[in-house]
Scaffold this motif. Structure first.
Motif, mmCIF file in Angstrom:
data_model
loop_
_atom_site.group_PDB
_atom_site.id
_atom_site.type_symbol
_atom_site.label_atom_id
_atom_site.label_comp_id
_atom_site.label_asym_id
_atom_site.label_seq_id
_atom_site.Cartn_x
_atom_site.Cartn_y
_atom_site.Cartn_z
ATOM 1 N N ALA A 186 0.834 -1.205 0.000
ATOM 2 C CA ALA A 186 0.000 0.000 0.000
ATOM 3 C C ALA A 186 0.865 1.250 0.000
ATOM 4 O O ALA A 186 0.564 2.237 -0.694
ATOM 5 C CB ALA A 186 -0.917 -0.005 1.212
ATOM 6 N N SER A 187 1.948 1.223 0.764
ATOM 7 C CA SER A 187 2.863 2.360 0.802
ATOM 8 C C SER A 187 3.507 2.581 -0.559
ATOM 9 O O SER A 187 3.554 3.710 -1.077
ATOM 10 C CB SER A 187 3.950 2.123 1.849
ATOM 11 O OG SER A 187 4.907 3.163 1.831
ATOM 12 N N GLU A 188 3.988 1.514 -1.167
ATOM 13 C CA GLU A 188 4.614 1.622 -2.485
ATOM 14 C C GLU A 188 3.615 2.144 -3.521
ATOM 15 O O GLU A 188 3.965 2.969 -4.372
ATOM 16 C CB GLU A 188 5.165 0.262 -2.922
ATOM 17 C CG GLU A 188 5.861 0.296 -4.273
ATOM 18 C CD GLU A 188 6.410 -1.058 -4.688
ATOM 19 O OE1 GLU A 188 7.034 -1.144 -5.765
ATOM 20 O OE2 GLU A 188 6.205 -2.046 -3.945
ATOM 21 N N ARG A 189 2.384 1.675 -3.436
ATOM 22 C CA ARG A 189 1.344 2.117 -4.362
ATOM 23 C C ARG A 189 1.125 3.621 -4.264
ATOM 24 O O ARG A 189 1.067 4.323 -5.279
ATOM 25 C CB ARG A 189 0.054 1.356 -4.061
ATOM 26 C CG ARG A 189 -1.105 1.645 -4.991
ATOM 27 C CD ARG A 189 -2.258 0.697 -4.687
ATOM 28 N NE ARG A 189 -2.797 0.908 -3.353
ATOM 29 C CZ ARG A 189 -2.993 -0.068 -2.452
ATOM 30 N NH1 ARG A 189 -2.667 -1.315 -2.723
ATOM 31 N NH2 ARG A 189 -3.502 0.203 -1.263
ATOM 32 N N LEU A 190 0.993 4.123 -3.044
ATOM 33 C CA LEU A 190 0.727 5.549 -2.859
ATOM 34 C C LEU A 190 1.946 6.399 -3.201
ATOM 35 O O LEU A 190 1.820 7.432 -3.872
ATOM 36 C CB LEU A 190 0.300 5.808 -1.413
ATOM 37 C CG LEU A 190 0.031 7.275 -1.048
ATOM 38 C CD1 LEU A 190 -1.013 7.872 -1.977
ATOM 39 C CD2 LEU A 190 -0.412 7.384 0.390
ATOM 40 N N LEU A 191 3.122 5.981 -2.768
ATOM 41 C CA LEU A 191 4.324 6.771 -3.017
ATOM 42 C C LEU A 191 4.664 6.813 -4.502
ATOM 43 O O LEU A 191 5.104 7.849 -5.010
ATOM 44 C CB LEU A 191 5.492 6.204 -2.220
ATOM 45 C CG LEU A 191 5.383 6.346 -0.698
ATOM 46 C CD1 LEU A 191 6.493 5.557 -0.016
ATOM 47 C CD2 LEU A 191 5.426 7.804 -0.282
ATOM 48 N N THR A 192 4.456 5.700 -5.189
ATOM 49 C CA THR A 192 4.705 5.678 -6.632
ATOM 50 C C THR A 192 3.764 6.638 -7.344
ATOM 51 O O THR A 192 4.173 7.400 -8.237
ATOM 52 C CB THR A 192 4.528 4.261 -7.194
ATOM 53 O OG1 THR A 192 5.479 3.387 -6.581
ATOM 54 C CG2 THR A 192 4.737 4.232 -8.702
ATOM 55 N N ALA A 193 2.492 6.613 -6.942
ATOM 56 C CA ALA A 193 1.525 7.527 -7.545
ATOM 57 C C ALA A 193 1.854 8.972 -7.190
ATOM 58 O O ALA A 193 1.799 9.860 -8.053
ATOM 59 C CB ALA A 193 0.115 7.170 -7.072
ATOM 60 N N LYS B 5 6.103 5.209 10.030
ATOM 61 C CA LYS B 5 7.015 6.361 10.116
ATOM 62 C C LYS B 5 7.863 6.475 8.856
ATOM 63 O O LYS B 5 8.112 7.576 8.349
ATOM 64 C CB LYS B 5 7.900 6.227 11.351
ATOM 65 C CG LYS B 5 7.160 6.402 12.668
ATOM 66 C CD LYS B 5 8.088 6.208 13.861
ATOM 67 C CE LYS B 5 7.337 6.374 15.167
ATOM 68 N NZ LYS B 5 8.213 6.150 16.362
ATOM 69 N N ALA B 6 8.297 5.330 8.335
ATOM 70 C CA ALA B 6 9.097 5.335 7.111
ATOM 71 C C ALA B 6 8.272 5.823 5.932
ATOM 72 O O ALA B 6 8.761 6.589 5.081
ATOM 73 C CB ALA B 6 9.646 3.936 6.836
ATOM 74 N N HIS B 7 7.012 5.394 5.880
ATOM 75 C CA HIS B 7 6.121 5.836 4.814
ATOM 76 C C HIS B 7 5.930 7.352 4.863
ATOM 77 O O HIS B 7 6.020 8.039 3.839
ATOM 78 C CB HIS B 7 4.775 5.126 4.958
ATOM 79 C CG HIS B 7 3.707 5.679 4.064
ATOM 80 N ND1 HIS B 7 3.624 5.373 2.719
ATOM 81 C CD2 HIS B 7 2.675 6.540 4.324
ATOM 82 C CE1 HIS B 7 2.601 6.011 2.186
ATOM 83 N NE2 HIS B 7 2.010 6.721 3.134
ATOM 84 N N ARG B 8 5.674 7.880 6.047
ATOM 85 C CA ARG B 8 5.465 9.317 6.193
ATOM 86 C C ARG B 8 6.731 10.103 5.845
ATOM 87 O O ARG B 8 6.655 11.185 5.257
ATOM 88 C CB ARG B 8 5.005 9.650 7.608
ATOM 89 C CG ARG B 8 3.574 9.199 7.889
ATOM 90 C CD ARG B 8 3.153 9.542 9.307
ATOM 91 N NE ARG B 8 3.066 10.974 9.514
ATOM 92 C CZ ARG B 8 2.003 11.718 9.196
ATOM 93 N NH1 ARG B 8 0.931 11.139 8.657
ATOM 94 N NH2 ARG B 8 1.992 13.014 9.416
ATOM 95 N N ALA B 9 7.888 9.560 6.197
ATOM 96 C CA ALA B 9 9.146 10.229 5.872
ATOM 97 C C ALA B 9 9.341 10.320 4.365
ATOM 98 O O ALA B 9 9.786 11.354 3.837
ATOM 99 C CB ALA B 9 10.313 9.485 6.516
#
Length: 219
Positions: A64-71, A122-126
């Motif tokens: 989910a994190s990769e999906r959002l960050l990629t977008a 925390k890593a996702h938010r960073a």
């Protein structure tokens, strides 16, 4: 790359189904039996592929994190900083309503409850902060100011909360554009006030919920 043992099920579809269960019941409430039923796999396949509920949960969070960050990174195609921030708001709004229940998967599922998942959050938010800062760096010098990235992150949190409360994509975009408009107008007011030697400007009152002319353009 060494190939692992062939799976007898659709791995991505299984993760989609698992994410839906976690979103609905949270990490603590999602039972292994319910997860296997939703994923349509037996115990053998479940434990062979995922080992444990916690490992499965972490895979869901990572994906989910990769999906959002990629977008979100697509916003960096915009050369102008405010165009990039508008694009970012639109992207986040779309990503938050793709799955049901809609909203931020980290907050919905209780990622703060375990140390490992909390660290992932925390890593996702960073990483999201890095993207926002990159958008901000494209602003003209006179539009930049200390703390803007944190304010944009807070705005994205507000959008996620609105999504969890049931707002649709259009409503989320409106919240984001209104917030960007206020940040833009506040920045102009602050820069103008400081340039005239009056110090830091106070936020402009908006008690009646009036939307400025920049709401849809945020420029």
């Amino acid at each position: 790359m060494k190939k692992g043992r062939a799976r007898g099920f659709d791995y991505e579809a299984a993760l989609d189904a698992a994410e839906g269960v976690f979103r609905l019941k949270g990490f603590s409430g999602a039972g292994t039996t319910a997860l296997m039923a939703a994923m349509k796999i037996g115990a053998g396949s479940y434990y062979s592929a995922f080992s444990s509920k916690e490992n499965l949960y972490h895979l869901v969070l990572d994906r989910a994190s990769e999906r959002l960050l990629t977008a979100a990174s697509m916003a960096l195609k915009e050369k102008d900083g405010w165009d990039a921030l508008k694009h970012l708001v639109d992207i986040v709004a779309l990503q938050l309503v793709i799955f049901a229940p809609q909203g931020c998967v980290f907050s919905l599922t209780g990622a703060h409850q375990t140390q490992a998942s909390s660290l992932k959050w925390k890593a996702h938010r960073a990483q999201m902060h890095t993207i926002v800062s990159a958008c901000e760096s494209r602003l003209k010098a006179e539009r930049r100011r200390e703390g803007l990235s944190n304010q944009v992150i807070a705005l994205l949190d507000e959008i996620a909360l609105e999504a969890a409360l049931g707002s649709g994509r259009n409503g989320l975009v409106l919240v984001g554009r209104r917030g960007l408009s206020m940040l833009y107008d506040l920045g102009r007011q602050q820069n103008h006030t400081m340039s005239n030697g009056y110090g830091i400007a106070s936020p402009r009152a908006s008690q009646h919920g009036n939307v400025s002319k920049h709401e849809l353009q945020a420029r």
